[in-house]
Design a protein around this motif. Sequence first.
Motif, PDB file in Angstrom:
ATOM      1  N   ARG A  86       0.794  -1.222   0.000  1.00  0.00           N
ATOM      2  CA  ARG A  86       0.000   0.000   0.000  1.00  0.00           C
ATOM      3  C   ARG A  86       0.831   1.280   0.000  1.00  0.00           C
ATOM      4  NH1 ARG A  86      -5.263  -1.149   3.171  1.00  0.00           N
ATOM      5  NH2 ARG A  86      -4.926   0.988   3.829  1.00  0.00           N
ATOM      6  N   SER A  87       2.012   1.231   0.595  1.00  0.00           N
ATOM      7  CA  SER A  87       2.888   2.407   0.688  1.00  0.00           C
ATOM      8  C   SER A  87       4.328   1.943   0.735  1.00  0.00           C
ATOM      9  CB  SER A  87       2.606   3.203   1.971  1.00  0.00           C
ATOM     10  OG  SER A  87       1.307   3.706   1.984  1.00  0.00           O
ATOM     11  N   PRO A  88       5.258   2.779   0.251  1.00  0.00           N
ATOM     12  CA  PRO A  88       6.667   2.383   0.294  1.00  0.00           C
ATOM     13  C   PRO A  88       7.214   2.382   1.716  1.00  0.00           C
ATOM     14  CG  PRO A  88       6.456   4.636  -0.480  1.00  0.00           C
ATOM     15  CD  PRO A  88       5.062   4.094  -0.354  1.00  0.00           C
ATOM     16  N   ILE A  89       8.258   1.597   1.898  1.00  0.00           N
ATOM     17  CA  ILE A  89       8.991   1.544   3.171  1.00  0.00           C
ATOM     18  C   ILE A  89      10.401   2.039   2.870  1.00  0.00           C
ATOM     19  CG2 ILE A  89       9.887   0.023   4.966  1.00  0.00           C
ATOM     20  CD1 ILE A  89       7.390  -1.790   4.330  1.00  0.00           C
ATOM     21  N   TYR A  90      10.868   2.984   3.679  1.00  0.00           N
ATOM     22  CA  TYR A  90      12.153   3.626   3.449  1.00  0.00           C
ATOM     23  C   TYR A  90      13.195   3.164   4.472  1.00  0.00           C
ATOM     24  CZ  TYR A  90       9.385   6.799   0.558  1.00  0.00           C
ATOM     25  OH  TYR A  90       8.560   7.315  -0.408  1.00  0.00           O
ATOM     26  N   ILE A  91      14.453   3.387   4.131  1.00  0.00           N
ATOM     27  CA  ILE A  91      15.541   3.135   5.071  1.00  0.00           C
ATOM     28  C   ILE A  91      15.273   3.966   6.330  1.00  0.00           C
ATOM     29  CG2 ILE A  91      18.021   3.412   5.482  1.00  0.00           C
ATOM     30  CD1 ILE A  91      18.378   3.038   2.410  1.00  0.00           C
ATOM     31  N   GLY A  92      15.383   3.333   7.476  1.00  0.00           N
ATOM     32  CA  GLY A  92      15.143   4.007   8.738  1.00  0.00           C
ATOM     33  C   GLY A  92      13.739   3.837   9.279  1.00  0.00           C
ATOM     34  N   ASP A  93      12.804   3.345   8.442  1.00  0.00           N
ATOM     35  CA  ASP A  93      11.447   3.083   8.928  1.00  0.00           C
ATOM     36  C   ASP A  93      11.457   1.871   9.850  1.00  0.00           C
ATOM     37  OD1 ASP A  93      10.279   5.159   7.504  1.00  0.00           O
ATOM     38  OD2 ASP A  93       9.420   3.860   5.941  1.00  0.00           O
ATOM     39  N   THR A  94      10.717   1.957  10.935  1.00  0.00           N
ATOM     40  CA  THR A  94      10.499   0.803  11.788  1.00  0.00           C
ATOM     41  C   THR A  94       9.187   0.163  11.374  1.00  0.00           C
ATOM     42  OG1 THR A  94      11.763   1.735  13.614  1.00  0.00           O
ATOM     43  CG2 THR A  94      10.183  -0.027  14.161  1.00  0.00           C
ATOM     44  N   VAL A  95       9.287  -1.078  10.931  1.00  0.00           N
ATOM     45  CA  VAL A  95       8.132  -1.836  10.456  1.00  0.00           C
ATOM     46  C   VAL A  95       7.698  -2.786  11.562  1.00  0.00           C
ATOM     47  CG1 VAL A  95       7.311  -3.495   8.734  1.00  0.00           C
ATOM     48  CG2 VAL A  95       8.978  -1.736   8.079  1.00  0.00           C
ATOM     49  N   THR A  96       6.401  -2.798  11.844  1.00  0.00           N
ATOM     50  CA  THR A  96       5.849  -3.777  12.769  1.00  0.00           C
ATOM     51  C   THR A  96       4.908  -4.670  11.989  1.00  0.00           C
ATOM     52  OG1 THR A  96       6.019  -2.229  14.609  1.00  0.00           O
ATOM     53  CG2 THR A  96       4.608  -4.161  14.938  1.00  0.00           C
ATOM     54  N   ALA A  97       5.224  -5.960  11.977  1.00  0.00           N
ATOM     55  CA  ALA A  97       4.393  -6.963  11.301  1.00  0.00           C
ATOM     56  C   ALA A  97       3.455  -7.577  12.328  1.00  0.00           C
ATOM     57  CB  ALA A  97       5.275  -8.042  10.686  1.00  0.00           C
ATOM     58  N   PHE A  98       2.207  -7.779  11.916  1.00  0.00           N
ATOM     59  CA  PHE A  98       1.189  -8.376  12.766  1.00  0.00           C
ATOM     60  C   PHE A  98       0.580  -9.580  12.068  1.00  0.00           C
ATOM     61  CE2 PHE A  98       1.294  -3.903  13.837  1.00  0.00           C
ATOM     62  CZ  PHE A  98       1.163  -3.869  15.216  1.00  0.00           C
ATOM     63  N   ILE A  99       0.311 -10.632  12.830  1.00  0.00           N
ATOM     64  CA  ILE A  99      -0.486 -11.763  12.358  1.00  0.00           C
ATOM     65  C   ILE A  99      -1.636 -11.934  13.342  1.00  0.00           C
ATOM     66  CG2 ILE A  99       1.397 -12.903  11.103  1.00  0.00           C
ATOM     67  CD1 ILE A  99       1.662 -14.839  13.508  1.00  0.00           C
ATOM     68  N   GLU A 100      -2.833 -12.134  12.803  1.00  0.00           N
ATOM     69  CA  GLU A 100      -4.028 -12.269  13.636  1.00  0.00           C
ATOM     70  C   GLU A 100      -4.852 -13.451  13.139  1.00  0.00           C
ATOM     71  OE1 GLU A 100      -8.092  -9.817  14.796  1.00  0.00           O
ATOM     72  OE2 GLU A 100      -6.436  -8.743  13.838  1.00  0.00           O
ATOM     73  N   VAL A 101      -5.149 -14.373  14.016  1.00  0.00           N
ATOM     74  CA  VAL A 101      -5.928 -15.552  13.647  1.00  0.00           C
ATOM     75  C   VAL A 101      -7.332 -15.119  13.231  1.00  0.00           C
ATOM     76  CG1 VAL A 101      -6.892 -17.755  14.436  1.00  0.00           C
ATOM     77  CG2 VAL A 101      -4.615 -17.029  15.219  1.00  0.00           C
TER      78      VAL A 101
END
Length: 137
Positions: A86-101
Amino acid sequence: MYKIEDIKVGMIESYSQTITDYDIRAFSGLSGDRNPVHLDDIYAEKSRYKKRIAHGMISSSFFSALFGTKLPGTGCVYLSQNLKFRSPIYIGDTVTAFIEVSSVDLIKRHVRFKTYCKVGRSKVITGDAVIYIPESK
């Protein structure tokens, strides 16, 4: 590792990582994706993103880490995954991945998950996955 009988709709796990230049270069070498929008500052400045962006598959691979280590855990097998970037991720971005049952099929031993990554409050990747859980020995 969770037993399939212990997995309930609504369970959530997450993982966070800050994306670095090293991550992008290492992933490029591993994947063979040497697109200059990921690796070349001058090229990326002329792109619609105005600076280098991370490979989308770096952040989406965090889902695999969650499945294999947290929920359901060791021994599970990835059956499918769909993704929308949906949107770009840049160097320095903190990405949080979520998984939900989102559902559990005890007969097929399949667990369906909503999957998404956020940078700040924005969802940058969305999708869903199906995981197979083998019988415990």
